[in-house]
Scaffold this active site. Structure first.
Site, PDB file in Angstrom:
ATOM      1  N   GLU A  37      48.074 -92.323  23.834  1.00 52.06           N
ATOM      2  CA  GLU A  37      46.640 -92.384  24.101  1.00 52.06           C
ATOM      3  C   GLU A  37      46.316 -93.339  25.237  1.00 52.06           C
ATOM      4  OE1 GLU A  37      45.153 -91.587  19.488  1.00 52.06           O
ATOM      5  OE2 GLU A  37      44.404 -93.322  20.592  1.00 52.06           O
ATOM      6  N   ASP A  67      49.244 -88.352  14.709  1.00 45.93           N
ATOM      7  CA  ASP A  67      49.116 -89.498  13.812  1.00 45.93           C
ATOM      8  C   ASP A  67      47.921 -89.349  12.880  1.00 45.93           C
ATOM      9  OD1 ASP A  67      47.142 -89.978  15.689  1.00 45.93           O
ATOM     10  OD2 ASP A  67      47.937 -91.912  16.353  1.00 45.93           O
ATOM     11  N   SER A  68      47.143 -88.269  13.057  1.00 53.57           N
ATOM     12  CA  SER A  68      46.096 -87.923  12.083  1.00 53.57           C
ATOM     13  C   SER A  68      46.684 -87.673  10.705  1.00 53.57           C
ATOM     14  CB  SER A  68      45.331 -86.681  12.541  1.00 53.57           C
ATOM     15  OG  SER A  68      46.209 -85.583  12.754  1.00 53.57           O
ATOM     16  N   GLU A  86      39.363 -85.447  24.183  1.00 49.21           N
ATOM     17  CA  GLU A  86      38.744 -85.485  22.853  1.00 49.21           C
ATOM     18  C   GLU A  86      37.320 -86.007  22.900  1.00 49.21           C
ATOM     19  OE1 GLU A  86      39.403 -87.006  18.245  1.00 49.21           O
ATOM     20  OE2 GLU A  86      41.026 -87.239  19.702  1.00 49.21           O
ATOM     21  N   ASP A 118      53.077 -87.575  18.249  1.00 45.65           N
ATOM     22  CA  ASP A 118      52.326 -88.769  18.639  1.00 45.65           C
ATOM     23  C   ASP A 118      53.189 -90.022  18.524  1.00 45.65           C
ATOM     24  OD1 ASP A 118      49.855 -87.839  19.394  1.00 45.65           O
ATOM     25  OD2 ASP A 118      48.900 -88.150  17.455  1.00 45.65           O
TER      26      ASP A 118
END
Length: 257
Positions: A115, A44-45, A182, A83
């Site tokens: 996430e 989703d970046s 992360e 994602d």
């Protein structure tokens, strides 16, 4: 040979580092696949690097599916993971199943990533994996929680470190096939990696993870601003600017065509 989930476990067992990168379109995916990247993440970046948003939060499930379709068309060997974007799985288990099911059915991706390691996320993973949907986990700095946690390193205190370790173990028990770590301290990432039988994929988490992932726009030097833990192997932004300037000059001075 096409990448499979058992290969990832085998790679950890045999000490073979895994390589993961992000892709957002057909051309980038084709290049990464041809270079032998193990895991291609439709992250989703892309909300930031491809669509110009300031965070990952605005991107929708439909947009993620659109980009994942293009990525999968360019891939023959790599494992593709997509994602699940913000608010596409947090509302309920049934919403998560619908969203993850759409991704797998409509794109050709082999898995989804979500996430967090809190109780709701763990229950969601359990439900998804129980019906055959492969899930990659993600703990530490979780960009979808940017307004609550910011972009600072996570796990710096003993309490936070213990929480992240507990989340990692809970996610493995829930069935994730791999776990992204992360922006956490190196020693914490090493501890988690040693405790899990599934591979850990680090981004800003030091050298002791089972693999590493970067945002490809950062790796290529396309991003105007990138995290301190990223590394650019090329100044593609400068090369593109140089090429466009040269083309413009030749057109305006009558040298091209």
């Amino acid at each position: 040979m096409a990448m499979t989930l058992p290969y990832l476990i085998q790679a950890k067992q045999q000490g073979r580092p895994l390589v993961a990168l992000t892709a957002w379109d057909y051309a980038i995916a084709q290049l990464l696949d041809g270079a032998g990247v193990d895991i291609i993440l439709v992250g989703d970046s892309l909300a930031m690097v491809a669509l110009g948003h300031r965070t990952t939060l605005p991107i929708t499930l439909d947009e993620m599916i659109h980009h994942a379709k293009a990525v999968c068309r360019g891939v023959k060997q790599s494992l593709v993971v997509c994602d699940l974007p913000f608010l596409s799985y947090q509302e309920s288990i049934s919403q998560a199943i619908r969203s993850a099911g759409r991704v797998l059915k409509e794109t050709g991706a082999q898995g989804v990533k979500l996430e967090g390691g809190h109780a709701v996320a763990v229950e969601t993973v359990q439900q998804l994996t129980s019906i055959g949907i492969p899930v990659m986990g993600h703990v530490g700095l979780t960009p979808q929680s940017v307004h609550r946690l910011g972009y600072r390193q996570q796990g710096q205190t003993e309490i936070d470190a213990e929480r992240i370790i507990s989340e990692a173990i809970a996610l493995e028990n829930a069935g994730v096939f791999a776990l992204v770590l992360e922006h956490i301290p190196i020693n914490l990432a090493a501890t988690i990696t040693s405790k899990l039988s599934i591979p850990t994929i680090g981004i800003g988490a030091g050298p002791h993870c089972d693999g590493q992932v970067l945002v490809t726009a950062d790796l290529l030097g396309l991003s105007k601003k990138q995290p301190p833990f990223a590394k650019s192997y090329l100044n593609l932004r400068g090369l593109i600017t140089e090429a466009v300037n040269e083309f413009s000059r030749e057109v305006r001075e009558g040298e091209f065509p």
